[in-house]
Design an enzyme around this catalytic site. Sequence first.
Site, mmCIF file in Angstrom:
data_model
loop_
_atom_site.group_PDB
_atom_site.id
_atom_site.type_symbol
_atom_site.label_atom_id
_atom_site.label_comp_id
_atom_site.label_asym_id
_atom_site.label_seq_id
_atom_site.Cartn_x
_atom_site.Cartn_y
_atom_site.Cartn_z
ATOM 1 N N ARG A 115 -8.950 1.304 9.518
ATOM 2 C CA ARG A 115 -8.524 -0.068 9.767
ATOM 3 C C ARG A 115 -9.559 -0.841 10.580
ATOM 4 O O ARG A 115 -9.338 -2.013 10.880
ATOM 5 C CB ARG A 115 -7.222 -0.052 10.548
ATOM 6 N N ARG A 167 0.175 -8.485 13.696
ATOM 7 C CA ARG A 167 -0.347 -7.485 12.751
ATOM 8 C C ARG A 167 -1.238 -8.149 11.702
ATOM 9 O O ARG A 167 -2.271 -7.599 11.318
ATOM 10 C CB ARG A 167 0.804 -6.734 12.087
ATOM 11 N N ARG A 200 11.910 -1.205 10.525
ATOM 12 C CA ARG A 200 10.847 -0.913 11.477
ATOM 13 C C ARG A 200 10.865 -1.924 12.609
ATOM 14 O O ARG A 200 10.998 -3.120 12.378
ATOM 15 C CB ARG A 200 9.495 -0.956 10.765
ATOM 16 N N LYS A 216 0.829 -1.216 0.000
ATOM 17 C CA LYS A 216 0.000 0.000 0.000
ATOM 18 C C LYS A 216 0.857 1.257 0.000
ATOM 19 O O LYS A 216 0.621 2.176 -0.767
ATOM 20 C CB LYS A 216 -0.852 0.105 1.280
ATOM 21 N N ARG A 257 12.214 -6.075 4.754
ATOM 22 C CA ARG A 257 12.258 -4.708 4.222
ATOM 23 C C ARG A 257 13.098 -3.757 5.086
ATOM 24 O O ARG A 257 13.196 -3.921 6.296
ATOM 25 C CB ARG A 257 10.857 -4.177 3.974
HETATM 26 P P1 AMP Z 1 1.475 0.756 9.133
HETATM 27 O O1 AMP Z 1 2.636 1.650 8.928
HETATM 28 O O2 AMP Z 1 0.258 1.175 8.335
HETATM 29 O O3 AMP Z 1 1.799 -0.699 8.948
HETATM 30 O O4 AMP Z 1 1.034 0.928 10.667
HETATM 31 C C1 AMP Z 1 1.913 0.555 11.710
HETATM 32 C C2 AMP Z 1 1.163 0.455 13.022
HETATM 33 O O5 AMP Z 1 0.579 1.717 13.355
HETATM 34 C C3 AMP Z 1 -0.003 -0.529 13.045
HETATM 35 O O6 AMP Z 1 0.421 -1.858 13.310
HETATM 36 C C4 AMP Z 1 -0.849 0.054 14.192
HETATM 37 O O7 AMP Z 1 -0.302 -0.259 15.464
HETATM 38 C C5 AMP Z 1 -0.680 1.547 13.993
HETATM 39 N N1 AMP Z 1 -1.727 2.093 13.087
HETATM 40 C C6 AMP Z 1 -1.533 2.670 11.861
HETATM 41 N N2 AMP Z 1 -2.705 3.046 11.317
HETATM 42 C C7 AMP Z 1 -3.664 2.687 12.216
HETATM 43 C C8 AMP Z 1 -5.084 2.762 12.221
HETATM 44 N N3 AMP Z 1 -5.771 3.301 11.206
HETATM 45 N N4 AMP Z 1 -5.737 2.289 13.317
HETATM 46 C C9 AMP Z 1 -5.083 1.766 14.367
HETATM 47 N N5 AMP Z 1 -3.749 1.629 14.406
HETATM 48 C C10 AMP Z 1 -3.036 2.080 13.350
#
Ligand code: AMP
Length: 218
Positions: free
Chosen positions: A91, A175, A164, A16, A130
């Site tokens: 989400r 996740r 990360r 994404k 990554r």
């Molecule tokens: P991402 O970079 O999109 O993979 O997000 C990393 C982490 O941020 C996720 O595993 C969640 O802990 C938190 N996070 C990001 N976006 C959201 C969301 N819309 N709702 C809840 N937690 C989020």
Amino acid sequence: MAGKRLILMGPPGGGKGTQAKRLQERYKIVQLSTGDMLRAAIAAGTPVGLQAKSVMDAGKLVSDDILIAMIDARVDEADCANGFILDGFPRTIPQAEGLDRMLAKKGLKLDAAIEVRVPDERLLERLTGRFTCAKCGEGYHDKFKQPKKPGVCDVCGGTEFSRRSDDKAETVKTRLAAYHQQTAPLLPFYEAKGVLKVVDGDRDMDLVAADLERVLGL
Ligand code: AMP
């Protein structure tokens, strides 16, 4: 141009972020990555960052209220006037409902919700391999995309890279579980609204990008 307010959905590691960045560069529609916003809040030590850190490190989802307030404020900024790509938000169903209310209040309409579909067995390998350039943020992968010159970023020449903290195998499993339990129910939610589009994300990223432009009519 069609398709200015978009949601990109799909599992963690499904590409994404990569696709959102490409759309941003090519069509000047700003990428709003809630993961990036939360990581920035953690780095800045804000109250939201302090609250989010342990939740993110555990691979769980941060509270809906925090996320909805964050996006609500961000969408009002000037660079969103030409549209935005929501990457990693909503989400959960309450977040999607919150987004609906927020857009209605602002008199805005959602153009499309796109699912970048990737089978689970690919995701673990994609996520745990990554890494990014610490200076410019360019993304790389141990197996799929090494810098052309080892240890040197192709884009900016930087030599520091970072991974990360939530891309560790144990956290990735949590996740993925959160995705299946809390986020996958959004697919029928957007399908019922007639805005869902699906692209096959299990391919070379250039092919995924081309398909995305096709389904969006760009
Ligand atoms: P991402 O970079 O999109 O993979 O997000 C990393 C982490 O941020 C996720 O595993 C969640 O802990 C938190 N996070 C990001 N976006 C959201 C969301 N819309 N709702 C809840 N937690 C989020």
